[in-house]
Design a protein around this motif. Structure first.
Motif, short mmCIF file in Angstrom:
data_model
loop_
_atom_site.label_atom_id
_atom_site.label_comp_id
_atom_site.label_asym_id
_atom_site.label_seq_id
_atom_site.Cartn_x
_atom_site.Cartn_y
_atom_site.Cartn_z
N SER A 2 0.72 -1.28 -0.07
CA SER A 2 0.09 0.22 0.08
C SER A 2 0.78 1.34 -0.03
CB SER A 2 -0.89 -0.03 1.30
OG SER A 2 -1.49 -1.20 1.13
N GLN A 3 0.58 2.16 -0.95
CA GLN A 3 1.44 3.16 -0.98
C GLN A 3 0.70 4.45 -1.71
OE1 GLN A 3 4.98 2.99 -3.25
NE2 GLN A 3 4.09 1.99 -4.79
N LEU A 4 1.14 5.77 -1.35
CA LEU A 4 0.58 6.93 -1.82
C LEU A 4 1.81 7.29 -2.74
CD1 LEU A 4 -1.49 8.47 1.10
CD2 LEU A 4 -2.42 7.45 -0.72
N VAL A 5 1.55 8.16 -3.75
CA VAL A 5 2.21 8.75 -4.66
C VAL A 5 1.93 10.14 -5.05
CG1 VAL A 5 3.79 8.45 -6.79
CG2 VAL A 5 3.27 6.39 -5.53
N GLU A 6 2.68 11.07 -4.88
CA GLU A 6 2.30 12.60 -5.23
C GLU A 6 2.95 12.79 -6.57
OE1 GLU A 6 3.00 12.66 -0.55
OE2 GLU A 6 4.00 11.66 -2.32
N SER A 7 2.40 13.74 -7.35
CA SER A 7 2.92 14.30 -8.68
C SER A 7 2.47 15.59 -8.60
CB SER A 7 2.76 13.33 -9.58
OG SER A 7 1.50 13.24 -9.85
N GLY A 8 3.08 16.29 -9.79
CA GLY A 8 2.67 17.60 -9.99
C GLY A 8 3.50 18.87 -9.40
N LEU A 20 -1.32 19.33 -7.76
CA LEU A 20 -1.01 18.41 -7.27
C LEU A 20 -1.80 16.90 -7.38
CD1 LEU A 20 0.81 19.61 -4.24
CD2 LEU A 20 1.62 19.54 -6.79
N SER A 21 -1.19 15.83 -7.67
CA SER A 21 -2.15 14.65 -7.49
C SER A 21 -1.61 13.74 -6.65
CB SER A 21 -2.00 13.66 -8.73
OG SER A 21 -2.67 14.81 -9.98
N CYS A 22 -2.37 12.84 -5.98
CA CYS A 22 -2.15 11.75 -5.11
C CYS A 22 -2.86 10.56 -5.47
CB CYS A 22 -2.40 12.34 -3.46
SG CYS A 22 -2.35 11.01 -2.01
N THR A 91 6.14 27.68 -1.07
CA THR A 91 7.16 26.92 -1.25
C THR A 91 7.55 25.75 -0.16
OG1 THR A 91 8.31 28.37 -2.74
CG2 THR A 91 9.69 26.94 -1.60
N ALA A 92 7.48 24.75 -0.32
CA ALA A 92 7.45 23.53 0.39
C ALA A 92 7.47 22.11 -0.22
CB ALA A 92 6.28 23.66 1.53
N VAL A 93 7.84 21.15 0.51
CA VAL A 93 7.31 19.81 0.21
C VAL A 93 5.92 19.68 0.69
CG1 VAL A 93 7.91 17.45 0.36
CG2 VAL A 93 9.84 19.33 0.24
N TYR A 94 5.42 18.94 -0.45
CA TYR A 94 3.75 18.78 -0.19
C TYR A 94 3.61 17.24 -0.07
CZ TYR A 94 2.52 23.53 -0.86
OH TYR A 94 2.47 25.08 -0.87
N TYR A 95 2.95 16.84 0.74
CA TYR A 95 2.75 15.54 1.12
C TYR A 95 1.05 15.18 1.33
CZ TYR A 95 7.53 15.64 2.98
OH TYR A 95 8.90 15.60 3.33
N TRP A 115 1.48 7.65 4.24
CA TRP A 115 2.05 9.03 3.74
C TRP A 115 2.52 8.66 2.39
CZ3 TRP A 115 1.77 13.75 6.16
CH2 TRP A 115 1.29 13.75 7.35
N GLY A 116 2.66 9.84 1.38
CA GLY A 116 3.40 9.55 0.41
C GLY A 116 4.78 10.29 0.66
N GLN A 117 5.54 10.15 -0.38
CA GLN A 117 7.16 10.43 -0.46
C GLN A 117 7.35 11.96 -0.39
OE1 GLN A 117 5.69 9.64 -3.05
NE2 GLN A 117 6.42 11.14 -4.56
N GLY A 118 6.31 12.79 -0.92
CA GLY A 118 6.26 14.37 -1.07
C GLY A 118 6.80 14.63 -2.48
N THR A 119 6.28 15.96 -2.85
CA THR A 119 6.52 16.44 -3.97
C THR A 119 6.77 17.93 -3.87
OG1 THR A 119 5.74 17.05 -6.34
CG2 THR A 119 4.09 17.02 -4.74
N GLN A 120 7.93 18.45 -4.43
CA GLN A 120 8.53 19.92 -4.05
C GLN A 120 7.63 20.94 -4.81
OE1 GLN A 120 11.21 21.04 -1.93
NE2 GLN A 120 10.24 23.04 -2.59
N VAL A 121 7.17 21.85 -4.29
CA VAL A 121 6.69 23.08 -4.85
C VAL A 121 7.51 24.36 -4.82
CG1 VAL A 121 4.77 24.48 -5.11
CG2 VAL A 121 4.39 21.95 -4.89
N THR A 122 8.11 24.79 -5.74
CA THR A 122 8.84 26.17 -5.58
C THR A 122 8.25 27.34 -6.21
OG1 THR A 122 10.70 24.68 -5.39
CG2 THR A 122 11.11 27.21 -5.85
N VAL A 123 7.98 28.52 -5.55
CA VAL A 123 7.29 29.58 -6.17
C VAL A 123 8.17 30.62 -6.09
CG1 VAL A 123 5.22 31.23 -5.91
CG2 VAL A 123 5.14 28.72 -5.23
N SER A 124 8.85 31.02 -7.11
CA SER A 124 9.87 31.81 -7.19
C SER A 124 9.86 32.65 -8.90
CB SER A 124 10.99 31.27 -6.87
OG SER A 124 12.29 32.20 -7.09
N SER A 125 10.37 33.88 -8.81
CA SER A 125 10.47 34.50 -9.91
C SER A 125 11.96 34.37 -10.35
CB SER A 125 10.07 35.87 -9.83
OG SER A 125 10.72 36.61 -8.79
#
Length: 125
Positions: A2-8, A20-22, A91-95, A115-125
């Motif tokens: 059993s696992q969760l996988v984040e993406s996006g 983001l998808s889980c 900006t953070a790792v989203y789980y 819990w999933g492994q997380g996906t990085q979201v970075t908001v920057s110009s």
């Protein structure tokens, strides 16, 4: 297994959007509330949003209300987090996490079983 996988996740400019998808494998999400959490460097993990197993109940942190939308497609065994008007402070790792619960959802991480492994979201110009 059993696992969760984040993406996006990814890099986006301020004001931009991401979805983001889980996705769950090895078990069905029909009986699980799903929460999205995030953790920025040097900060504690915080609850962002959650959705009940049926999708009828949702909750949002004050910091994302009006900008983020959580939804689920149980037929696809997937939960989504639509993020609009993104800010650098997002900006953070989203789980994503799953809590075996019929009705309602909570923001306490201790409630969640998978819990999933997380996906990085970075908001920057």
């Amino acid at each position: 297994q059993s696992q969760l996988v984040e993406s996006g996740g990814g890099l986006v400019q301020p004001g931009g959007s991401l979805r983001l998808s889980c996705a769950a494998s090895g078990f069905t999400l029909d009986y699980y509330a799903i929460g999205w959490f995030r953790q920025a460097p040097g900060k504690e993990r915080e609850g962002v949003s959650c959705i009940s197993n049926s999708g009828s109940d949702t909750n949002y942190a004050d910091s994302v209300k009006g900008r983020f939308t959580i939804s689920r497609d149980n037929a696809k065994n997937t939960v989504y987090l639509e993020m609009n008007s993104l800010k650098p402070e997002d900006t953070a790792v989203y789980y994503c996490a799953a809590d075996f619960a019929l009705g309602g959802c909570g923001s306490s991480a201790s409630m969640y079983d998978y819990w999933g492994q997380g996906t990085q979201v970075t908001v920057s110009s």
